[in-house]
Each structure stands twice: as structure tokens, then as C-alpha cells.
Design a protein around this motif. Structure first.
Motif, PDB file in Angstrom:
ATOM      1  N   SER A 130      44.642  67.846  85.064  1.00 19.23           N
ATOM      2  CA  SER A 130      43.843  67.886  86.582  1.00 19.23           C
ATOM      3  C   SER A 130      44.752  68.238  87.402  1.00 19.23           C
ATOM      4  CB  SER A 130      44.057  66.437  87.046  1.00 19.23           C
ATOM      5  OG  SER A 130      43.197  65.167  85.930  1.00 19.23           O
ATOM      6  N   LEU A 131      46.551  68.239  87.289  1.00 17.23           N
ATOM      7  CA  LEU A 131      47.446  69.018  88.616  1.00 17.23           C
ATOM      8  C   LEU A 131      47.242  70.783  88.632  1.00 17.23           C
ATOM      9  CD1 LEU A 131      50.299  66.922  87.337  1.00 17.23           C
ATOM     10  CD2 LEU A 131      49.608  67.032  89.925  1.00 17.23           C
ATOM     11  N   ALA A 132      46.456  70.606  87.294  1.00 17.38           N
ATOM     12  CA  ALA A 132      46.144  72.466  87.194  1.00 17.38           C
ATOM     13  C   ALA A 132      45.166  73.014  88.113  1.00 17.38           C
ATOM     14  CB  ALA A 132      45.942  73.263  85.753  1.00 17.38           C
ATOM     15  N   MET A 133      44.069  71.180  88.727  1.00 19.99           N
ATOM     16  CA  MET A 133      42.724  71.986  89.781  1.00 19.99           C
ATOM     17  C   MET A 133      43.205  72.009  90.809  1.00 19.99           C
ATOM     18  SD  MET A 133      39.766  71.041  85.844  1.00 19.99           S
ATOM     19  CE  MET A 133      40.260  69.635  86.198  1.00 19.99           C
ATOM     20  N   GLY A 134      43.436  71.126  90.974  1.00 22.57           N
ATOM     21  CA  GLY A 134      44.018  70.439  92.140  1.00 22.57           C
ATOM     22  C   GLY A 134      44.357  68.858  92.367  1.00 22.57           C
ATOM     23  N   LYS A 135      44.046  67.770  93.746  1.00 17.50           N
ATOM     24  CA  LYS A 135      44.528  66.947  93.986  1.00 17.50           C
ATOM     25  C   LYS A 135      43.398  66.102  93.420  1.00 17.50           C
ATOM     26  CE  LYS A 135      45.229  63.732  97.680  1.00 17.50           C
ATOM     27  NZ  LYS A 135      46.905  62.792  97.498  1.00 17.50           N
ATOM     28  N   ALA A 136      44.265  65.437  92.358  1.00 11.54           N
ATOM     29  CA  ALA A 136      43.453  64.247  91.630  1.00 11.54           C
ATOM     30  C   ALA A 136      43.339  62.794  92.570  1.00 11.54           C
ATOM     31  CB  ALA A 136      44.559  63.722  90.315  1.00 11.54           C
ATOM     32  N   LEU A 137      41.672  62.160  92.017  1.00 12.70           N
ATOM     33  CA  LEU A 137      40.946  60.972  92.874  1.00 12.70           C
ATOM     34  C   LEU A 137      41.985  59.976  92.156  1.00 12.70           C
ATOM     35  CD1 LEU A 137      39.234  59.837  94.682  1.00 12.70           C
ATOM     36  CD2 LEU A 137      37.139  59.502  92.590  1.00 12.70           C
ATOM     37  N   GLU A 138      42.839  58.829  92.870  1.00 12.64           N
ATOM     38  CA  GLU A 138      43.716  57.905  92.452  1.00 12.64           C
ATOM     39  C   GLU A 138      42.328  56.959  92.221  1.00 12.64           C
ATOM     40  OE1 GLU A 138      46.988  57.576  91.463  1.00 12.64           O
ATOM     41  OE2 GLU A 138      47.222  59.534  92.127  1.00 12.64           O
ATOM     42  N   ILE A 139      42.695  55.949  91.936  1.00 15.82           N
ATOM     43  CA  ILE A 139      41.869  54.632  91.142  1.00 15.82           C
ATOM     44  C   ILE A 139      42.267  53.388  92.027  1.00 15.82           C
ATOM     45  CG2 ILE A 139      40.826  53.132  89.467  1.00 15.82           C
ATOM     46  CD1 ILE A 139      41.535  55.461  87.455  1.00 15.82           C
ATOM     47  N   SER A 140      41.444  52.867  92.692  1.00 11.04           N
ATOM     48  CA  SER A 140      42.267  51.777  93.288  1.00 11.04           C
ATOM     49  C   SER A 140      42.805  50.644  92.271  1.00 11.04           C
ATOM     50  CB  SER A 140      41.154  50.681  93.777  1.00 11.04           C
ATOM     51  OG  SER A 140      39.938  49.980  93.033  1.00 11.04           O
ATOM     52  N   GLU A 141      44.168  49.653  92.938  1.00 11.70           N
ATOM     53  CA  GLU A 141      44.519  48.556  92.279  1.00 11.70           C
ATOM     54  C   GLU A 141      43.634  47.809  91.913  1.00 11.70           C
ATOM     55  OE1 GLU A 141      48.530  46.118  92.334  1.00 11.70           O
ATOM     56  OE2 GLU A 141      47.613  46.082  95.159  1.00 11.70           O
ATOM     57  N   GLU A 142      42.000  47.426  92.234  1.00 11.85           N
ATOM     58  CA  GLU A 142      41.608  46.500  91.975  1.00 11.85           C
ATOM     59  C   GLU A 142      41.487  46.782  90.291  1.00 11.85           C
ATOM     60  OE1 GLU A 142      37.754  43.735  92.899  1.00 11.85           O
ATOM     61  OE2 GLU A 142      37.813  45.434  94.564  1.00 11.85           O
ATOM     62  N   VAL A 143      40.655  48.049  90.149  1.00 16.56           N
ATOM     63  CA  VAL A 143      40.137  49.085  89.456  1.00 16.56           C
ATOM     64  C   VAL A 143      40.568  48.716  87.945  1.00 16.56           C
ATOM     65  CG1 VAL A 143      38.347  50.397  88.332  1.00 16.56           C
ATOM     66  CG2 VAL A 143      37.806  49.925  90.681  1.00 16.56           C
ATOM     67  N   LEU A 144      42.242  49.719  88.685  1.00 17.48           N
ATOM     68  CA  LEU A 144      43.082  48.934  87.465  1.00 17.48           C
ATOM     69  C   LEU A 144      43.568  48.103  87.025  1.00 17.48           C
ATOM     70  CD1 LEU A 144      45.856  51.782  90.012  1.00 17.48           C
ATOM     71  CD2 LEU A 144      44.315  52.366  87.661  1.00 17.48           C
ATOM     72  N   LYS A 145      44.011  47.038  86.923  1.00 18.92           N
ATOM     73  CA  LYS A 145      44.037  45.640  86.477  1.00 18.92           C
ATOM     74  C   LYS A 145      43.028  45.128  86.153  1.00 18.92           C
ATOM     75  CE  LYS A 145      46.435  43.459  90.712  1.00 18.92           C
ATOM     76  NZ  LYS A 145      46.441  42.621  91.173  1.00 18.92           N
ATOM     77  N   LYS A 146      41.204  46.280  86.159  1.00 23.99           N
ATOM     78  CA  LYS A 146      40.399  45.300  85.158  1.00 23.99           C
ATOM     79  C   LYS A 146      40.571  46.331  84.442  1.00 23.99           C
ATOM     80  CE  LYS A 146      35.062  44.758  85.752  1.00 23.99           C
ATOM     81  NZ  LYS A 146      35.312  45.479  84.017  1.00 23.99           N
ATOM     82  N   CYS A 147      40.467  47.717  84.151  1.00 25.81           N
ATOM     83  CA  CYS A 147      40.703  48.867  83.464  1.00 25.81           C
ATOM     84  C   CYS A 147      41.740  48.378  82.435  1.00 25.81           C
ATOM     85  CB  CYS A 147      40.483  49.976  83.545  1.00 25.81           C
ATOM     86  SG  CYS A 147      39.218  50.414  84.471  1.00 25.81           S
ATOM     87  N   THR A 148      42.375  47.606  82.917  1.00 28.13           N
ATOM     88  CA  THR A 148      43.884  47.307  81.587  1.00 28.13           C
ATOM     89  C   THR A 148      43.802  46.741  80.774  1.00 28.13           C
ATOM     90  OG1 THR A 148      45.661  48.435  83.290  1.00 28.13           O
ATOM     91  CG2 THR A 148      46.929  46.873  81.520  1.00 28.13           C
TER      92      THR A 148
END
Length: 248
Positions: free
Chosen positions: A192-210
Motif C-alpha cells: 500500500s505504501l508503495a502506491m500512496g497514502k492508505a485509507l485508515e479504518i475507523s476505530e468502530e470498525v476495527l473493534k468489530k473486525c477484531t
């Protein structure tokens, strides 16, 4: 030798072959350690000088928590490797199996000031599960141990700054699941870094994914099904690691 030790030896030897299959190798360096069930708290480690493809249940080295070799062994072990592992085996109750890698992606992310980016499917499953520890040089000094434990702060994985990745668990499957997801997250981040700025995931979604991750779900074996599948692959490629025969 007890049945429990033979089973642990076969399981750990299979892990080295799995790491070799995945390309998670660094010549003769890096380590996976596994504690043998029992009151003695003995640990198995790879013989120093062998590649992961040469590790077998029989040639694994048995040591105590102080690093003394138990019984007879033709091989020694790498002190720099066990110094860090011993800290976890001594101080983290869930650290029955400890894994350390120097994969390219893992070290690359460890060298980034920002560390792990919560911007992809895999890192989203590790929210609030990854610790960091500053680089202090080659890990041969015992006094670093207390600082490492402080850095871990109860998390199941750590990014060793400028160094690499570590994961652990109460079973080999749990340790592997954690490290695999972390390394995969690092691989995607590097791309991702090689292509540009990555799109960060919201904390709400991160908690759900984990919380929803199958890798940590007991219903799906907490990673055991994945490890079993990989074990079947290495058994087909070369079952010679099972020096004592198959242990079910």
C-alpha cells in the motif's frame, strides 16, 4: 522421554517445516520455542546451525527456563534468540509457544515510525493486540527483559522496533494465528505504501473486525484448523521431521 515431550517435539518440528514452507526463514537464525507440558517447565528450541528444513523432533534442544541444556544434545542453541523467548516463557502465562521472525515485510514495518497501519483487512483484526518495544541492540542482555515485559503490557504480539515480529499463545495454533495475521498485515501495508497514502479504518470498525475474526474464535479452533491444514501440506512434502513416528 514422556509421551507429552514426544508430542511437543513433533509439533514444534512441524512448525519449523511450516515456517520453511512459508518462507519465514533467516538462514539458521530466528526461533520458535514450545514449552513441554509438566511441572519442570522445560522448553524446546531449534539447534543452532541447522536450517528450518533440517529440524526434526529428535534434534530439538531441551532447555530449562534459565537456558541450561537438559540431557544430552549434539547441538547448542542460539543464546541471542533464547534471551528474549525466555523472558516471555517466564513472565507471560499464555506464552507456551513463542515465535519470532525477520520477514522482510515485518522488519520493514518495524522500521517505520508509524508502525503498523490500521488500513487493511488483516491489521483490522489486530486492533489493540500489538505492542511495541524500542530497539536496544542484539538481544543478549538479560536486563532488557523487564523493559520488554513492560512494553508488552498484556498484548499477544509485539513489533520489535527496527528488528522484527514476535507472537505467542497458550497453544501453537494461537501463536501462529497471531503472527500470521500480523505478518500478512505488514505485507499488505508495504504494498500500500508503495502506491500512496492508505485509507485508515475507523476505530468502530476495527473493534468489530477484531471481535469477529475467525482466527481467534474457539468455534473455528482458534487457528488450529489452519495449522492442521498446513501440517498436512508439509507431511506430503517431507514427513522426515517426525523422527519418533507420527504422534496423534
Amino acid at each position: 522421554m514422556t509421551y507429552e515431550e514426544m508430542k511437543a517435539r513433533t509439533e514444534l518440528a512441524s512448525l519449523y517445516r511450516i515456517f520453511n514452507y512459508l518462507g519465514w526463514t533467516e538462514l539458521i537464525y530466528n526461533h520458535i520455542t514450545l514449552r513441554i507440558p509438566g511441572p519442570e517447565k522445560h522448553v524446546l528450541i531449534n539447534p543452532f546451525g541447522l536450517s528450518y528444513s533440517e529440524v526434526t523432533a529428535e534434534n530439538l534442544v531441551k532447555i530449562d527456563l534459565e537456558g541450561n541444556i537438559i540431557g544430552e544434545s549434539f547441538w547448542k542453541y542460539n543464546l541471542a534468540g533464547y534471551t528474549t523467548h525466555s523472558v516471555l516463557h517466564k513472565n507471560v502465562p499464555d506464552a507456551v509457544c513463542v515465535m519470532h521472525t525477520h520477514t522482510t515485510a515485518g522488519i520493514a514495518v518495524a522500521c517505520l515510525e508509524q508502525g503498523l497501519s490500521y488500513s487493511n483487512f488483516y491489521s483490522a483484526q489486530l486492533y489493540n493486540k500489538v505492542a511495541y518495544h524500542n530497539f536496544e541492540g542484539i538481544t543478549i542482555y538479560e536486563d532488557e527483559g523487564s523493559r520488554l515485559i513492560e512494553s508488552i503490557a498484556g498484548k499477544p504480539a509485539i513489533i520489535l522496533r527496527n528488528h522484527g515480529l514476535m507472537g505467542w499463545g497458550s497453544t501453537a495454533a494461537k501463536a501462529f494465528s497471531t503472527l500470521w495475521i500480523l505478518n500478512r498485515a505488514c505485507e499488505i501495508q508495504c504494498q500500500s505504501l508503495a502506491m500512496g497514502k492508505a485509507l485508515e479504518i475507523s476505530e468502530e470498525v476495527l473493534k468489530k473486525c477484531t471481535a469477529d475474526s475467525f482466527h481467534f474464535n474457539p468455534t473455528y479452533g482458534e487457528g488450529q484448523d489452519v495449522l492442521d491444514a498446513l501440517t498436512r501440506i508439509v507431511n506430503k512434502l517431507d514427513p522426515s521431521y517426525q523422527s519418533y513416528g507420527r504422534i496423534d
